[in-house]
Write a protein that holds these residues in place. Sequence first.
Motif, PDB file in Angstrom:
ATOM      1  N   GLY A 186      -3.545  -2.396 -19.060  1.00 49.01           N
ATOM      2  CA  GLY A 186      -4.657  -3.013 -18.349  1.00 49.01           C
ATOM      3  C   GLY A 186      -4.163  -3.675 -17.079  1.00 49.01           C
ATOM      4  O   GLY A 186      -3.950  -3.029 -16.052  1.00 49.01           O
ATOM      5  N   GLU A 187      -3.953  -4.992 -17.157  1.00 50.92           N
ATOM      6  CA  GLU A 187      -3.476  -5.735 -15.993  1.00 50.92           C
ATOM      7  C   GLU A 187      -2.110  -5.236 -15.514  1.00 50.92           C
ATOM      8  O   GLU A 187      -1.824  -5.250 -14.309  1.00 50.92           O
ATOM      9  CB  GLU A 187      -3.387  -7.225 -16.329  1.00 50.92           C
ATOM     10  CG  GLU A 187      -4.726  -7.912 -16.502  1.00 50.92           C
ATOM     11  CD  GLU A 187      -5.325  -7.727 -17.894  1.00 50.92           C
ATOM     12  OE1 GLU A 187      -6.413  -8.276 -18.141  1.00 50.92           O
ATOM     13  OE2 GLU A 187      -4.698  -7.039 -18.731  1.00 50.92           O
ATOM     14  N   GLY A 188      -1.269  -4.774 -16.460  1.00 52.66           N
ATOM     15  CA  GLY A 188       0.046  -4.256 -16.078  1.00 52.66           C
ATOM     16  C   GLY A 188      -0.058  -3.041 -15.180  1.00 52.66           C
ATOM     17  O   GLY A 188       0.658  -2.915 -14.173  1.00 52.66           O
ATOM     18  N   PHE A 189      -0.946  -2.119 -15.510  1.00 52.04           N
ATOM     19  CA  PHE A 189      -1.125  -0.910 -14.698  1.00 52.04           C
ATOM     20  C   PHE A 189      -1.747  -1.245 -13.339  1.00 52.04           C
ATOM     21  O   PHE A 189      -1.417  -0.606 -12.324  1.00 52.04           O
ATOM     22  CB  PHE A 189      -2.004   0.099 -15.443  1.00 52.04           C
ATOM     23  CG  PHE A 189      -1.237   0.981 -16.390  1.00 52.04           C
ATOM     24  CD1 PHE A 189       0.011   0.603 -16.865  1.00 52.04           C
ATOM     25  CD2 PHE A 189      -1.761   2.188 -16.814  1.00 52.04           C
ATOM     26  CE1 PHE A 189       0.723   1.417 -17.736  1.00 52.04           C
ATOM     27  CE2 PHE A 189      -1.060   3.022 -17.680  1.00 52.04           C
ATOM     28  CZ  PHE A 189       0.185   2.628 -18.149  1.00 52.04           C
ATOM     29  N   ILE A 190      -2.636  -2.239 -13.307  1.00 49.40           N
ATOM     30  CA  ILE A 190      -3.221  -2.649 -12.024  1.00 49.40           C
ATOM     31  C   ILE A 190      -2.139  -3.243 -11.125  1.00 49.40           C
ATOM     32  O   ILE A 190      -2.129  -3.021  -9.910  1.00 49.40           O
ATOM     33  CB  ILE A 190      -4.360  -3.649 -12.252  1.00 49.40           C
ATOM     34  CG1 ILE A 190      -5.527  -2.976 -12.976  1.00 49.40           C
ATOM     35  CG2 ILE A 190      -4.842  -4.235 -10.919  1.00 49.40           C
ATOM     36  CD1 ILE A 190      -6.668  -3.908 -13.323  1.00 49.40           C
ATOM     37  N   LEU A 191      -1.208  -3.978 -11.723  1.00 47.67           N
ATOM     38  CA  LEU A 191      -0.092  -4.532 -10.946  1.00 47.67           C
ATOM     39  C   LEU A 191       0.793  -3.413 -10.392  1.00 47.67           C
ATOM     40  O   LEU A 191       1.236  -3.473  -9.239  1.00 47.67           O
ATOM     41  CB  LEU A 191       0.739  -5.482 -11.817  1.00 47.67           C
ATOM     42  CG  LEU A 191       1.957  -6.114 -11.134  1.00 47.67           C
ATOM     43  CD1 LEU A 191       1.525  -6.931  -9.918  1.00 47.67           C
ATOM     44  CD2 LEU A 191       2.729  -6.987 -12.124  1.00 47.67           C
ATOM     45  N   ILE A 192       1.039  -2.382 -11.194  1.00 50.84           N
ATOM     46  CA  ILE A 192       1.815  -1.233 -10.707  1.00 50.84           C
ATOM     47  C   ILE A 192       1.095  -0.570  -9.536  1.00 50.84           C
ATOM     48  O   ILE A 192       1.718  -0.187  -8.538  1.00 50.84           O
ATOM     49  CB  ILE A 192       2.054  -0.223 -11.848  1.00 50.84           C
ATOM     50  CG1 ILE A 192       2.969  -0.833 -12.912  1.00 50.84           C
ATOM     51  CG2 ILE A 192       2.661   1.074 -11.308  1.00 50.84           C
ATOM     52  CD1 ILE A 192       3.145   0.036 -14.151  1.00 50.84           C
ATOM     53  N   ALA A 193      -0.223  -0.443  -9.651  1.00 50.22           N
ATOM     54  CA  ALA A 193      -1.013   0.128  -8.558  1.00 50.22           C
ATOM     55  C   ALA A 193      -0.908  -0.729  -7.301  1.00 50.22           C
ATOM     56  O   ALA A 193      -0.808  -0.209  -6.181  1.00 50.22           O
ATOM     57  CB  ALA A 193      -2.474   0.272  -8.979  1.00 50.22           C
ATOM     58  N   ALA A 194      -0.913  -2.055  -7.476  1.00 45.31           N
ATOM     59  CA  ALA A 194      -0.799  -2.965  -6.336  1.00 45.31           C
ATOM     60  C   ALA A 194       0.571  -2.824  -5.668  1.00 45.31           C
ATOM     61  O   ALA A 194       0.676  -2.853  -4.433  1.00 45.31           O
ATOM     62  CB  ALA A 194      -1.028  -4.404  -6.788  1.00 45.31           C
ATOM     63  N   ILE A 195       1.617  -2.682  -6.469  1.00 43.79           N
ATOM     64  CA  ILE A 195       2.961  -2.480  -5.913  1.00 43.79           C
ATOM     65  C   ILE A 195       3.021  -1.161  -5.156  1.00 43.79           C
ATOM     66  O   ILE A 195       3.602  -1.077  -4.061  1.00 43.79           O
ATOM     67  CB  ILE A 195       4.012  -2.505  -7.035  1.00 43.79           C
ATOM     68  CG1 ILE A 195       4.080  -3.898  -7.675  1.00 43.79           C
ATOM     69  CG2 ILE A 195       5.390  -2.103  -6.501  1.00 43.79           C
ATOM     70  CD1 ILE A 195       4.945  -3.966  -8.923  1.00 43.79           C
ATOM     71  N   SER A 196       2.411  -0.125  -5.716  1.00 39.80           N
ATOM     72  CA  SER A 196       2.385   1.178  -5.053  1.00 39.80           C
ATOM     73  C   SER A 196       1.667   1.089  -3.712  1.00 39.80           C
ATOM     74  O   SER A 196       2.104   1.674  -2.707  1.00 39.80           O
ATOM     75  CB  SER A 196       1.699   2.206  -5.956  1.00 39.80           C
ATOM     76  OG  SER A 196       1.722   3.491  -5.367  1.00 39.80           O
ATOM     77  N   TYR A 197       0.565   0.335  -3.674  1.00 38.44           N
ATOM     78  CA  TYR A 197      -0.161   0.148  -2.420  1.00 38.44           C
ATOM     79  C   TYR A 197       0.716  -0.569  -1.393  1.00 38.44           C
ATOM     80  O   TYR A 197       0.724  -0.207  -0.203  1.00 38.44           O
ATOM     81  CB  TYR A 197      -1.434  -0.657  -2.664  1.00 38.44           C
ATOM     82  CG  TYR A 197      -2.136  -1.092  -1.400  1.00 38.44           C
ATOM     83  CD1 TYR A 197      -2.974  -0.216  -0.710  1.00 38.44           C
ATOM     84  CD2 TYR A 197      -1.940  -2.376  -0.883  1.00 38.44           C
ATOM     85  CE1 TYR A 197      -3.604  -0.602   0.459  1.00 38.44           C
ATOM     86  CE2 TYR A 197      -2.569  -2.771   0.291  1.00 38.44           C
ATOM     87  CZ  TYR A 197      -3.398  -1.882   0.958  1.00 38.44           C
ATOM     88  OH  TYR A 197      -3.996  -2.280   2.115  1.00 38.44           O
ATOM     89  N   ALA A 198       1.445  -1.598  -1.836  1.00 42.55           N
ATOM     90  CA  ALA A 198       2.311  -2.343  -0.925  1.00 42.55           C
ATOM     91  C   ALA A 198       3.399  -1.441  -0.342  1.00 42.55           C
ATOM     92  O   ALA A 198       3.702  -1.498   0.850  1.00 42.55           O
ATOM     93  CB  ALA A 198       2.942  -3.528  -1.656  1.00 42.55           C
ATOM     94  N   VAL A 199       3.972  -0.598  -1.193  1.00 43.79           N
ATOM     95  CA  VAL A 199       4.996   0.346  -0.728  1.00 43.79           C
ATOM     96  C   VAL A 199       4.390   1.313   0.285  1.00 43.79           C
ATOM     97  O   VAL A 199       4.995   1.621   1.324  1.00 43.79           O
ATOM     98  CB  VAL A 199       5.607   1.108  -1.913  1.00 43.79           C
ATOM     99  CG1 VAL A 199       6.496   2.259  -1.424  1.00 43.79           C
ATOM    100  CG2 VAL A 199       6.415   0.163  -2.799  1.00 43.79           C
TER     101      VAL A 199
END
Length: 337
Positions: A186-199
């Motif tokens: 849930g929140e963990g996957f959204i955080l991964i998505a946020a990191i991917s966006y930052a990259v």
Amino acid sequence: MSRPSSALDINSYDVRTNSARPVLTRTWCVAALALICCALWGSAIPCIKIGYGLLGIQDGDVPSEFLFAGVRFMLAGAIALAAATITRHRLPRVSRAGWPLVIRLSLAQTIVQYAFFYIGVSNASGVRGSIVNAMNTFLCVLVAALVFRQERLTARKVLGCAVGFAGVVIVNLTGGDSGGAVTLTGEGFILIAAISYAVSSALIHAYSQREDPVALSGYQFVLGGAVLTLAGAALGGNLPRLTPAGIAMVLYLACVSGVAYSLWSILLKYNPTSRVAIFGFMNPVFGVVLSSILLGEGASLPWLQTAFALVLIALGIVIVNRPEGDAAPSPSAERAG
């Protein structure tokens, strides 16, 4: 062989007259274009929900959501490339050496980000999911400064991001569902998505110094959309109801992505990542307000709370964009000089 020029052909204009770059680095221009992007992205939040209903996609049907997103992004890439072709009288191109950049950008900006985001949203509470996703703006600044070394991480930037993030937290504390346990999917996957966006933001800033940012955005969307479409279809996804209204909504969302990401990529080409990324805190504000209007939830929106959040976000934007005498020039500025 010479090629036709256009006032909208920003790369050509910059090389020949060195005039477009200063305009695109002025605060009023950055703010205007960035806010247009945020308004478009904010409208996407309620429109995606409306689109699911029009197309008959049920909540939690991740394969169908992948298929929906894939078709949307393929069309977004095609629209961005077609619009640029019309204004420039030529198809935007990347060099042979630029195609690996398109692939990497597609992985970060479309495939990984949205695959993890859609699964995460299906398994996270609405409030916490929105707050975690808003961390992508803060992460953009950290990744650009600490990982890619594209700019300095100053106390002013950290303070501006912290103030803006406080506004995001406030605008999301509207009495929605924030219960349940925090989960990796849930929140963990959204955080991964946020990191991917930052990259992806840091990659756009770096790659657009060598390639046309509109071409990069368009082709990465086509590639990433194709991958998501194939993944959704392979997992059994489908679009149960293909109505004119549903198709029109997909086309609108495609235009949102094509226009917003192209403008955002151009801003990232000519400005430090932190200066552009900080405007991302406006996304949830536009999302909350437009959701209330388009989904008929205006009566339940705490307008005073939202206004206070907007003040904090605006203050954060001002802090980050405040001129700094010792600020290091962007790579494009260094080469132009």
